[in-house]
Structure formats: C-alpha cells, structure tokens
Design an enzyme around this catalytic site. Structure first.
Site, PDB file in Angstrom:
ATOM      1  N   ASP A  31       0.907  -0.994  -0.024  1.00  0.00           N
ATOM      2  CA  ASP A  31      -0.086  -0.008   0.069  1.00  0.00           C
ATOM      3  C   ASP A  31       0.949   1.387   0.022  1.00  0.00           C
ATOM      4  O   ASP A  31       2.016   1.174  -0.004  1.00  0.00           O
ATOM      5  CB  ASP A  31      -0.948   0.001   1.059  1.00  0.00           C
ATOM      6  CG  ASP A  31      -0.325  -0.049   2.468  1.00  0.00           C
ATOM      7  OD1 ASP A  31       0.723   0.191   2.676  1.00  0.00           O
ATOM      8  OD2 ASP A  31      -1.282  -0.374   3.718  1.00  0.00           O
ATOM      9  N   CYS A  32       0.427   2.389   0.126  1.00  0.00           N
ATOM     10  CA  CYS A  32       1.094   3.758   0.167  1.00  0.00           C
ATOM     11  C   CYS A  32       2.236   3.744   0.996  1.00  0.00           C
ATOM     12  O   CYS A  32       3.414   4.020   0.667  1.00  0.00           O
ATOM     13  CB  CYS A  32       0.514   4.796  -0.316  1.00  0.00           C
ATOM     14  SG  CYS A  32      -0.583   5.363   1.429  1.00  0.00           S
ATOM     15  N   SER A  33       1.775   3.574   2.164  1.00  0.00           N
ATOM     16  CA  SER A  33       2.879   3.835   3.173  1.00  0.00           C
ATOM     17  C   SER A  33       3.763   2.507   3.158  1.00  0.00           C
ATOM     18  O   SER A  33       5.025   2.711   3.548  1.00  0.00           O
ATOM     19  CB  SER A  33       2.477   4.092   4.649  1.00  0.00           C
ATOM     20  OG  SER A  33       1.505   2.830   5.055  1.00  0.00           O
ATOM     21  N   SER A  51       0.949   6.185   7.057  1.00  0.00           N
ATOM     22  CA  SER A  51       1.423   7.595   6.207  1.00  0.00           C
ATOM     23  C   SER A  51       1.122   8.463   7.131  1.00  0.00           C
ATOM     24  O   SER A  51       1.880   9.258   7.267  1.00  0.00           O
ATOM     25  CB  SER A  51       0.278   7.581   4.981  1.00  0.00           C
ATOM     26  OG  SER A  51      -0.980   7.541   5.394  1.00  0.00           O
ATOM     27  N   HIS A  78      -2.668   9.417   2.637  1.00  0.00           N
ATOM     28  CA  HIS A  78      -1.997   9.012   1.298  1.00  0.00           C
ATOM     29  C   HIS A  78      -0.586   9.652   1.387  1.00  0.00           C
ATOM     30  O   HIS A  78      -0.311  10.535   1.769  1.00  0.00           O
ATOM     31  CB  HIS A  78      -2.664   9.506  -0.113  1.00  0.00           C
ATOM     32  CG  HIS A  78      -2.203   8.347  -0.928  1.00  0.00           C
ATOM     33  ND1 HIS A  78      -2.402   6.904  -0.888  1.00  0.00           N
ATOM     34  CD2 HIS A  78      -1.434   8.722  -2.164  1.00  0.00           C
ATOM     35  CE1 HIS A  78      -1.684   6.813  -2.347  1.00  0.00           C
ATOM     36  NE2 HIS A  78      -1.163   7.716  -2.768  1.00  0.00           N
ATOM     37  N   HIS A  90       3.767   6.550  -6.320  1.00  0.00           N
ATOM     38  CA  HIS A  90       3.136   5.974  -5.190  1.00  0.00           C
ATOM     39  C   HIS A  90       2.400   4.884  -5.598  1.00  0.00           C
ATOM     40  O   HIS A  90       1.976   4.455  -6.618  1.00  0.00           O
ATOM     41  CB  HIS A  90       2.024   7.119  -4.748  1.00  0.00           C
ATOM     42  CG  HIS A  90       1.204   7.513  -5.888  1.00  0.00           C
ATOM     43  ND1 HIS A  90      -0.298   7.586  -5.393  1.00  0.00           N
ATOM     44  CD2 HIS A  90       1.392   8.102  -6.948  1.00  0.00           C
ATOM     45  CE1 HIS A  90      -0.813   8.001  -6.750  1.00  0.00           C
ATOM     46  NE2 HIS A  90      -0.066   8.331  -7.216  1.00  0.00           N
TER      47      HIS A  90
END
Length: 125
Positions: A31-33, A51, A78, A90
């Site tokens: 995922d993003c983080s 995040s 995000h 990202h």
C-alpha cells in the site's frame, strides 16, 4: 547522484507493481505507506509503517518549488515519493498499482523531505 535522486530512481523500478492493502513488498504488493517504508528501508532509513505517522516525522518543505527528488508528498491518508518535474510515484490503488502521477492532477498539497524528515505545516500540531 545524491541520496534523494537515488531514492527516486530506485522507486521508479517498481512502476506497474501491484497495490496490496497492508502490504510492504515492493514486488508482490504494497500500500502507499508500505511502498514508501520499503523504498526508504533499502537505503537504511527507518520510517513508521503508516502514512499519518510518516507525515508526522518531520517538518514542511516550503512549497513544491523547493521539493527535490526523494522528498515525500503527504496528505491525510496517502503518501508518495516526489521524483521531480512535478511528479510523484506512489502505490495508488488496486486498479493501477504503483504509478507515476503529476501533482497537478492529484490534488496533493503537502511536501515532505526524507532523509531530512519534514512534514506539512500544521500537521501533528
């Protein structure tokens, strides 16, 4: 290349890889983080897992004009890595995975810099 450019270049190797909620694998899905955390971990930089916590780890860069490759771009919920030329990489969604996105199209408004960890003005206050 300086460390920030090395980070941006490394992150670009994973374009097209899958988005997986809760994931931290650069190849099997993140995922993003998790994507941000794993990219920085490759360079020996330890970041929190989520995040919001990543965003509270530092202080703001004064606007996009001062952003450099390797800086983090963060807003509530995000996060991604600035790669220069007004673009961020990202882990976006399950539909598109890891992508490069123009900041002008995404509504991102805050700038972070790692390893000189910064977070957006007002965040965490």
């Amino acid at each position: 290349a300086d460390l920030g450019q090395q980070i941006a270049d490394y992150a670009m190797k994973f374009i097209g890889n899958p988005y997986v909620y809760g994931g931290t694998s650069l190849t099997n899905g993140a995922d993003c983080s998790g994507f941000v955390q794993s990219v920085y971990k490759h360079f020996g930089i330890s970041l929190p897992r989520h995040s919001g916590d990543q965003g509270k780890s530092g202080r703001a860069v004064d606007g996009l004009s001062n952003a450099k490759p390797g800086d983090l771009i963060w807003y509530s919920g995000h996060i991604g890595i600035y790669i220069g030329n007004g673009e961020v990489i990202h882990a976006s969604s399950t539909r598109v995975g890891v992508v490069k996105t123009p900041l002008s199209a995404s509504g991102w408004t805050h700038w972070l810099q790692i390893p000189y960890i910064y977070y957006p003005e007002g965040a965490g206050t």
